[in-house]
Design a protein around this motif. Structure first.
Motif, PDB file in Angstrom:
ATOM      1  N   SER A  12       0.855  -1.192   0.000  1.00 46.17           N
ATOM      2  CA  SER A  12       0.000   0.000   0.000  1.00 46.17           C
ATOM      3  C   SER A  12       0.889   1.240   0.000  1.00 46.17           C
ATOM      4  N   GLU A  13       0.286   2.374  -0.262  1.00 50.18           N
ATOM      5  CA  GLU A  13       1.033   3.639  -0.244  1.00 50.18           C
ATOM      6  C   GLU A  13       1.648   3.893   1.130  1.00 50.18           C
ATOM      7  N   ILE A  14       0.914   3.561   2.213  1.00 51.82           N
ATOM      8  CA  ILE A  14       1.415   3.746   3.586  1.00 51.82           C
ATOM      9  C   ILE A  14       2.701   2.934   3.788  1.00 51.82           C
ATOM     10  N   GLU A  15       2.687   1.687   3.319  1.00 54.91           N
ATOM     11  CA  GLU A  15       3.861   0.815   3.434  1.00 54.91           C
ATOM     12  C   GLU A  15       5.033   1.385   2.636  1.00 54.91           C
ATOM     13  N   PHE A  16       4.777   1.750   1.391  1.00 52.06           N
ATOM     14  CA  PHE A  16       5.849   2.249   0.514  1.00 52.06           C
ATOM     15  C   PHE A  16       6.462   3.526   1.088  1.00 52.06           C
ATOM     16  N   ALA A  17       5.600   4.467   1.465  1.00 51.58           N
ATOM     17  CA  ALA A  17       6.085   5.769   1.934  1.00 51.58           C
ATOM     18  C   ALA A  17       6.852   5.638   3.245  1.00 51.58           C
ATOM     19  N   SER A  18       6.371   4.755   4.148  1.00 47.57           N
ATOM     20  CA  SER A  18       7.001   4.667   5.479  1.00 47.57           C
ATOM     21  C   SER A  18       8.451   4.196   5.390  1.00 47.57           C
ATOM     22  N   LYS A  19       8.798   3.501   4.291  1.00 52.98           N
ATOM     23  CA  LYS A  19      10.190   3.058   4.097  1.00 52.98           C
ATOM     24  C   LYS A  19      11.155   4.244   3.998  1.00 52.98           C
ATOM     25  N   PHE A  20      10.633   5.390   3.599  1.00 56.44           N
ATOM     26  CA  PHE A  20      11.497   6.564   3.373  1.00 56.44           C
ATOM     27  C   PHE A  20      11.306   7.628   4.464  1.00 56.44           C
ATOM     28  N   SER A  21      10.741   7.210   5.584  1.00 55.43           N
ATOM     29  CA  SER A  21      10.444   8.180   6.650  1.00 55.43           C
ATOM     30  C   SER A  21      11.143   7.817   7.947  1.00 55.43           C
ATOM     31  N   ASN A  22      11.766   8.819   8.561  1.00 47.09           N
ATOM     32  CA  ASN A  22      12.327   8.643   9.903  1.00 47.09           C
ATOM     33  C   ASN A  22      11.447   9.334  10.945  1.00 47.09           C
ATOM     34  N   ALA A  23      10.276   9.762  10.519  1.00 49.26           N
ATOM     35  CA  ALA A  23       9.396  10.525  11.404  1.00 49.26           C
ATOM     36  C   ALA A  23       8.778   9.621  12.474  1.00 49.26           C
ATOM     37  N   THR A  24       8.289  10.247  13.550  1.00 49.66           N
ATOM     38  CA  THR A  24       7.467   9.535  14.537  1.00 49.66           C
ATOM     39  C   THR A  24       6.070   9.395  13.946  1.00 49.66           C
ATOM     40  N   LEU A  25       5.584   8.159  13.812  1.00 55.22           N
ATOM     41  CA  LEU A  25       4.299   7.914  13.152  1.00 55.22           C
ATOM     42  C   LEU A  25       3.231   7.560  14.173  1.00 55.22           C
ATOM     43  N   VAL A  26       2.094   8.243  14.066  1.00 56.58           N
ATOM     44  CA  VAL A  26       0.895   7.899  14.834  1.00 56.58           C
ATOM     45  C   VAL A  26      -0.107   7.345  13.820  1.00 56.58           C
ATOM     46  N   GLY A  27      -0.447   6.064  13.929  1.00 57.79           N
ATOM     47  CA  GLY A  27      -1.391   5.442  12.992  1.00 57.79           C
ATOM     48  C   GLY A  27      -2.739   5.248  13.660  1.00 57.79           C
ATOM     49  N   ILE A  28      -3.799   5.749  13.020  1.00 58.32           N
ATOM     50  CA  ILE A  28      -5.139   5.683  13.631  1.00 58.32           C
ATOM     51  C   ILE A  28      -6.071   4.915  12.699  1.00 58.32           C
ATOM     52  N   THR A  29      -6.655   3.837  13.231  1.00 56.99           N
ATOM     53  CA  THR A  29      -7.623   3.080  12.450  1.00 56.99           C
ATOM     54  C   THR A  29      -8.850   2.795  13.311  1.00 56.99           C
ATOM     55  N   GLY A  30      -9.847   2.125  12.721  1.00 53.45           N
ATOM     56  CA  GLY A  30     -11.110   1.849  13.415  1.00 53.45           C
ATOM     57  C   GLY A  30     -12.242   1.915  12.412  1.00 53.45           C
ATOM     58  N   SER A  31     -13.397   1.369  12.778  1.00 55.49           N
ATOM     59  CA  SER A  31     -14.542   1.408  11.861  1.00 55.49           C
ATOM     60  C   SER A  31     -15.139   2.807  11.797  1.00 55.49           C
ATOM     61  N   ASN A  32     -15.145   3.499  12.944  1.00 54.61           N
ATOM     62  CA  ASN A  32     -15.693   4.852  13.011  1.00 54.61           C
ATOM     63  C   ASN A  32     -14.797   5.724  13.876  1.00 54.61           C
ATOM     64  N   GLY A  33     -14.896   7.031  13.634  1.00 51.66           N
ATOM     65  CA  GLY A  33     -14.147   7.967  14.465  1.00 51.66           C
ATOM     66  C   GLY A  33     -12.718   8.208  14.012  1.00 51.66           C
ATOM     67  N   LYS A  34     -12.282   7.506  12.946  1.00 55.22           N
ATOM     68  CA  LYS A  34     -10.893   7.676  12.468  1.00 55.22           C
ATOM     69  C   LYS A  34     -10.592   9.119  12.111  1.00 55.22           C
ATOM     70  N   THR A  35     -11.449   9.692  11.263  1.00 57.21           N
ATOM     71  CA  THR A  35     -11.163  11.039  10.746  1.00 57.21           C
ATOM     72  C   THR A  35     -11.207  12.065  11.869  1.00 57.21           C
ATOM     73  N   THR A  36     -12.242  11.986  12.717  1.00 54.27           N
ATOM     74  CA  THR A  36     -12.345  12.944  13.823  1.00 54.27           C
ATOM     75  C   THR A  36     -11.145  12.802  14.760  1.00 54.27           C
ATOM     76  N   THR A  37     -10.793  11.545  15.101  1.00 56.30           N
ATOM     77  CA  THR A  37      -9.675  11.332  16.030  1.00 56.30           C
ATOM     78  C   THR A  37      -8.355  11.788  15.415  1.00 56.30           C
TER      79      THR A  37
END
Length: 439
Positions: free
Chosen positions: A87-112
């Protein structure tokens, strides 16, 4: 090889080219003009309205758009050739040294995710990406923030391999997108939990301790991550809980107490979203005063319980982002007056039974807005005096205007996907708002 010329595809193409890959973008549909211009300007090869299979099956790596299901013959062919798909998330994360916060869920993802970014942005150099805004890949290229808040769908998680966020958040898990998971709820749950599969004890999982699906999965499949639950109903020693209209958040004996009376977001589900976002902020050492102030001045997300206008003392509310039953559950739960409910679209195997108590208690009329409304009509036909079907947003709003009386609500909360009549849920929400303004 990039399958899909949308936001994630074009972002990946730009990042891939910058990192020395030969890039080819292929889309079975039509690529939007704005994206075509970007590809042409950056001299990236592309095709649309077709897939040149010989070329695709020669790739070293395939990035597929989250919208493409595994069952497509082309994807089966790529798997048979043992070409890795990411996925794009997988590909991009290979080139990132940033601190990543990943948010998933059926609802509330966008608001959170939006709220988390709002809490962090005053103190940290932070981007907001994933299923929201500009793609993660493109932002890495253009801004290279030190921190990212990523809203991640199960479709994006399906194709992660090494992706490892420092902080993962699972807001909740309820049946959704079952059409993509062979109608097996457990497969969907496993997809969500891929967000933590590479985490170690140095990483964190923030999750809803009131969600039985999450709690049971963690019992059966323990994770390496340090757990920080949040709850509305039980006291939590390490994590967040709600008591006497206050959020009480403790991480390693460092306590933060926040009154909720001035929160701009309404509803119990938003207290949970606030607990999740505050836990992230507290972990990342945001000042307590900043967290409190940011929670109180956050304005919410477009298309999520968005108050549009009051006309003749009737409140019109746009909740077009409610594309599943659980999201509509929260919307109906938060209604404090008789409600005219606009519902319908592409049914993803919905079970509407959990909505029955709210429909009985709060809904005075139902307007079914979809190409096929038969299931809705059969389910709710005997529960309300007025149930009407239409295929036009403008007509749905006009009917609601006639039915609703002073002091009542008109709520668009479809509980379904939008693709039968609209481009996407944003298009559906904007058409609703336009129709309301034209009354």
């Amino acid at each position: 090889m990039i399958l899909g010329g949308g936001e994630s595809g074009v972002g990946t193409a730009l990042l891939g080219k910058a990192k020395g890959y030969d890039v080819f973008v292929s889309d079975k549909g039509k690529i939007k003009e704005s994206y075509k211009k970007v590809l042409i300007h950056n001299e990236i090869e592309w095709e649309d309205e077709q897939h040149t299979e010989d070329k695709i099956l020669n790739a070293d790596l395939v990035m597929k758009s989250p919208g493409i299901p595994e069952t497509v013959p082309l994807i089966k062919g790529i798997r048979a050739h043992e070409i890795p798909i990411v996925s794009e998330i997988e590909f991009a994360s290979k080139f990132s040294n940033a601190t990543l916060v990943g948010i998933t869920g059926s609802n509330g993802k966008t608001t959170t995710a939006t709220l988390t970014h709002h809490l962090l942005k005053n103190d940290l150099n932070v981007g907001l990406a994933g299923n929201i805004g500009d793609s993660f890949a493109q932002q890495l290229l253009e801004y290279n923030y030190e921190n990212y808040v990523l809203e991640i769908s199960s479709f994006q998680l399906d194709d992660v391999i090494d992706f490892k966020p420092k902080i993962a958040v699972i807001t909740n898990i309820t049946p959704d997108h079952l059409d993509r998971y062979n109608y097996q709820f457990e497969d969907y749950v496993k997809a969500k939990f891929k967000i933590v599969m590479n985490q170690t004890s140095d990483d964190y999982l923030i999750y809803d301790a009131d969600d039985e699906v999450i709690v049971n999965h963690l019992k059966k499949h323990p994770v390496q991550s340090t757990l920080l639950p949040f709850s509305l109903v039980k006291k939590i020693e390490n994590g967040a809980y709600f008591e006497n209209n206050k959020i009480i958040l403790t991480i390693e004996n460092d306590k933060l107490i926040m009154p909720t009376r001035n929160l701009t977001l309404e509803g119990k589900h938003n207290i949970k979203n606030a607990m999740a976002a505050s836990t992230v902020a507290h972990l990342l050492r945001i000042r307590k005063q900043t967290i409190r102030e940011s929670l109180e001045n956050f304005q919410g997300v477009e298309h999520r319980l968005e108050q549009v206008l009051k006309i003749n003392k009737v409140q019109y509310i746009n909740d077009s982002k409610a594309t599943n039953v659980n999201a509509t559950y929260f919307a109906l739960e938060s209604m404090d007056a008789p409600t005219v409910w606009i519902v319908g679209g592409v049914d993803k195997g919905n079970d509407y039974r959990e909505l029955f108590p709210f429909v009985n208690e709060k809904v005075k009329a139902i307007i079914c807005l979809g190409v096929d409304n038969e299931k809705l009509m059969n389910t709710f036909g005997n529960m309300v005096d007025v149930i009407i079907e239409t295929q036009f947003m403008s007509e749905a709003v006009k009917i609601a205007y006639k039915v609703a009386e002073a002091g009542e609500n008109v709520l668009l909360s479809p509980a379904c996907a939008s693709f039968d009549l609209f481009e996407n849920y944003e298009d559906r929400g904007r058409q609703f708002k336009d129709a309301v303004r034209n009354l």
